[in-house]
Design an enzyme around this catalytic site. Sequence first.
Site, short mmCIF file in Angstrom:
data_model
loop_
_atom_site.label_atom_id
_atom_site.label_comp_id
_atom_site.label_asym_id
_atom_site.label_seq_id
_atom_site.Cartn_x
_atom_site.Cartn_y
_atom_site.Cartn_z
N GLU A 136 0.79 -1.25 0.00
CA GLU A 136 0.00 0.00 0.00
C GLU A 136 0.81 1.29 0.00
O GLU A 136 0.25 2.37 0.18
CB GLU A 136 -1.01 0.00 1.18
N GLU B 96 -7.11 -7.41 -1.45
CA GLU B 96 -7.48 -7.21 -0.04
C GLU B 96 -8.88 -6.63 0.02
O GLU B 96 -9.19 -5.70 -0.71
CB GLU B 96 -6.56 -6.20 0.65
#
Length: 892
Positions: free
Chosen positions: A465, A561
């Site tokens: 991320e 995710e």
Amino acid sequence: MNQKMVLCRALVYLLLLASGWLGINGELTFGLNGQWKVTNANGSISIPGQVPGSVHTALIAAGILSDPYYRFNDDLYKWVARDNWTYTFNFAVTSDFTNKHNVKLVSKGLDTIADVTLNGILIGSSTNMFVHHVWDVKHAIKVGENVIQVAFLSPITYSATRSREYPYDVPPDCPPPVQHGFCHPNFIRKEQCSFSWDWGPGFAPIGIWKDVYLEAFDDPILRDVVAIPYEVGTPIPSWWMNVTMNFDLGNLSSNESVDATIIIWFPTLHYQFTFAITLDIDHEQISKQVSVPQAQTWFPHGYGPQPLYSLNVTLKIPSGETSWRSMKVGFRKVELVQEKIANSTGLSFYFKINTIPMFIKGSNWIPADAFQERITPGNLSRLLQSAVDANIHTLRVWGGGVYEQDEFYELCDELGIMVWQDFMFACAMYPVDEPFLSSVTEEVHYQVRRLSNHPSVIAWSANNENEGALRQDWYNTSRNFTLYDNDYVTLYIGVIREIVLSKATGLPFLSSSPSDGQLTEMQGWVAKDPTSVYYGDVHYYNYNADCWNISSFPKPRFASEYGVQSWPSFQTLSPVSIATDWSYTSTFSDHRQHHTFGQSQMLAQIQRHFNLPSSKDPLIYFKNMLYLTQISQALCIKFETEHYRRLQSILVDGQGHCMGALYWQFNDIWQAPTWSSIEYGGKWKMLHYYVKDFFSPVLASGMIQGGDVYGYSITDRVNLVNASFVTSVWLWTDLKARYQVTNYFSQNISSSKMVIKTPLNAGLLQKAGCGHQDPLLSCFITMAIYHSNSTQLSPTNPIFLASFSEVVGLKKPTIKISSVSKVGSDEFLVTLKTSTIAPFTWLDSGSLRGRFSQNGFLMMTPSLSVSFFAWEPTSAEELTKSLTVSSLMDLY
Ligand SMILES: *[C@@H]1O[C@H](CO)[C@@H](O)[C@H](O)[C@H]1NC(C)=O
Ligand SMILES: *[C@@H]1O[C@H](CO)[C@@H](O)[C@H](O)[C@H]1NC(C)=O
Ligand SMILES: *[C@@H]1O[C@H](CO)[C@@H](O)[C@H](O)[C@H]1NC(C)=O
Ligand SMILES: *[C@@H]1O[C@H](CO)[C@@H](O)[C@H](O)[C@H]1NC(C)=O
Ligand SMILES: *[C@@H]1O[C@H](CO)[C@@H](O)[C@H](O)[C@H]1NC(C)=O
Ligand SMILES: *[C@@H]1O[C@H](CO)[C@@H](O)[C@H](O)[C@H]1NC(C)=O
Ligand SMILES: *[C@@H]1O[C@H](CO)[C@@H](O)[C@H](O)[C@H]1NC(C)=O
Ligand SMILES: *[C@@H]1O[C@H](CO)[C@@H](O)[C@H](O)[C@H]1NC(C)=O
Ligand SMILES: *[C@@H]1O[C@H](CO)[C@@H](O)[C@H](O)[C@H]1NC(C)=O
């Protein structure tokens, strides 16, 4: 692989590495594992400490700490990581050992900042828990008594100092207060979540976390071997292996060379290749390519077998020593396909394994304990077996944890679990000064060499991320975007990507997760929109939307995710809490909840579709709340995952063609509300039982849109020929379907297909007689797929038409366990009888560890049999005693 094999292997491993004399891999070795002395900075504590291990577990063993997971102990024990600790060990060696030309200390991992001395002489320093060390100790070792010391500096002190001394801020500085964590994990090459995470405690352990030993040799030795499979030839390719050997030349001088022989041997395949080589300073690494045409291809779980072959590589020095390394290897081919999709902007993003396009089904793996030494081969085996038992064939080893232990990857190789391997960088900017980059360089070289031998590893990803964090300005980096952007490219592209590519691992490299894949590269590695659904993968979290509303979900190429929280069971929670903690709003509940607004988000999602429990007994109320959080989570992830699977072959406005669903998260690090589907200790949450169904290789999945019912068939690996898709309508009052429609269809593997589309009211509900007032409230639908020979191929999948707080007709059922019988060595058959339809029927085996074949299900037949697989020896009598069954209506 069964439990016995794991334990047996663990035993061999322990025996090999206990302290004392060993002769492994040809070298003379002296193990230093075992009981060391551990002392804090001012000497007030001096206790025995097991190696491998940590200070925390040594303090527990010495009775100074109790269970670190108990209640608020994570806060009370913060002092441990703020102190400095020294490990000391005395040992004696003989002259046979010290007389060798080379004597080295090998440490497989120090956590983290440490100076190592032997007999008072500094032999090396550690700043990174993810590297191994090979330090020359010839000058420091003595015949007879020796003393080795590893002096650890507090990781908290270290990272604070490094951050303070760094020329500019590298955010985030500290975790949100709700995490009760330590600051600046990004300044230390240590498990990032050990400073705290939104699902885990901050202990920041210190210690010698991997094996440590001495080795002695005269002639050059084999340090490690990397074996990469690849295919050659058309139209029928055959397997080759690129075997790269790294040598430790010892004290060979720069103008000397040694003639030697290399034997590359596959004992079970009966292949042996012998090469003459010359070792010198320019040939510390040599690659040889060998053809192994008899090797059978390794497949992911469900797609074929997982053949693994022993490989033994031996270095023979004429009239000198022999050194060898052996390992298990597998042969598979990985492709990541990013190509134009007709009628869509953007590119595809999917994996082909052995040329088969695969919808990736799985989850995200986090460290299984805050203290790595507590993760036994037995724990690992149980967890990974629970993955394949739930139709999971891929785990992403997430970048905020650790590169997992060898046993993890060995089990994945054996079970056919594919691993998406992140490098350990997560949710932060990172420093890029010379010491940091050179430490990362060593780490990446070491970890890629160690992990690329495993056929289970199918992808590298540089971080978690961080591309998104930078582009979306999570940490106020926009004040100097150029600075952080340059740093980003330096670290992940300039350093990590370069090294990975140089190793020719045959695996795709992703610069971040999520990212836009090729578009990220074209846009200079920080894409304009790293979350684009048209490119690469996405992470999607939306805690404010109603997860029953499927239009809230994105239509990406790959969902790596997504998730929502739930609480673990009372059984898992009770050993770390006391009666005053047992309420949804207790101080303890707040303390364990590391996600801001986590409690209120879960509550809001529950209240959208369920009434809260009616019990006036606080403990029953609390247990019922735990159960509701698990129901709510199981449904959310089911709806979202089925949405991604239906989109496999579908484009909507150019969006879709989704080829992967990795929900967040697989396992837990402690007992707390988290996104996991498996509780700390291994117990399956309701979600994990739902995972087994929604990842079924053949799935019937329904949705309601614009007044129509849609039924989709999804098949991963069997072609369906003249299969039937049965849609049934049920009244909540009846244990029998009211109306059924059957559609016949055929379908190719790796696809989703719409099989039925019909008006909900006129097409189904009216025909079933669901009533005219509000038919949505009185009925539900199920869908299932049958083979032409009438074998059921998919689970029977319910579609709910209204919230459970609104449906009419549900009665309080009487569910009885009518029999329990032993039907296999660890399998028991449990037969249930119900008086009426029972949603979310939950079987609990109490303190008996094990799992059921299904659980949390909609019981809609008068009688039903479920298997229980025991994880420890038990009997039908014992199981009967500890079994309980309940369902939703028991709450009201
Ligand atoms: C020594 O260190 C421990 C742990 O940090 C601390 O609790 C103790 O007060 C210290 N003792 C002295 C005498 O400074
Ligand atoms: C740990 O060592 C560092 C560096 O020597 C020192 O600054 C610090 O005060 C020590 N901490 C303790 C608790 O003694
Ligand atoms: C290597 O070490 C041995 C033993 O100490 C010594 O005899 C030999 O000369 C050394 N070789 C070189 C090249 O230094
Ligand atoms: C190798 O180098 C050493 C020192 O660098 C020198 O003493 C020795 O003579 C050299 N040996 C040969 C064979 O050139
Ligand atoms: C590997 O081969 C060497 C000899 O070449 C032998 O000594 C060793 O036992 C073998 N190891 C295994 C695990 O087969
Ligand atoms: C692309 O769209 C056109 C027009 O809607 C349609 O005819 C064609 O079949 C589509 N192609 C694919 C591969 O979906
Ligand atoms: C960004 O940071 C660099 C390095 O500290 C500095 O030289 C530069 O002036 C900063 N730019 C801005 C706009 O603050
Ligand atoms: C074999 O591996 C080496 C080292 O990683 C690499 O340089 C070389 O290109 C590889 N050769 C083949 C044929 O893959
Ligand atoms: C029906 O076909 C399936 C799949 O080929 C097979 O596994 C099963 O044994 C068959 N069942 C019967 C009753 O023939």
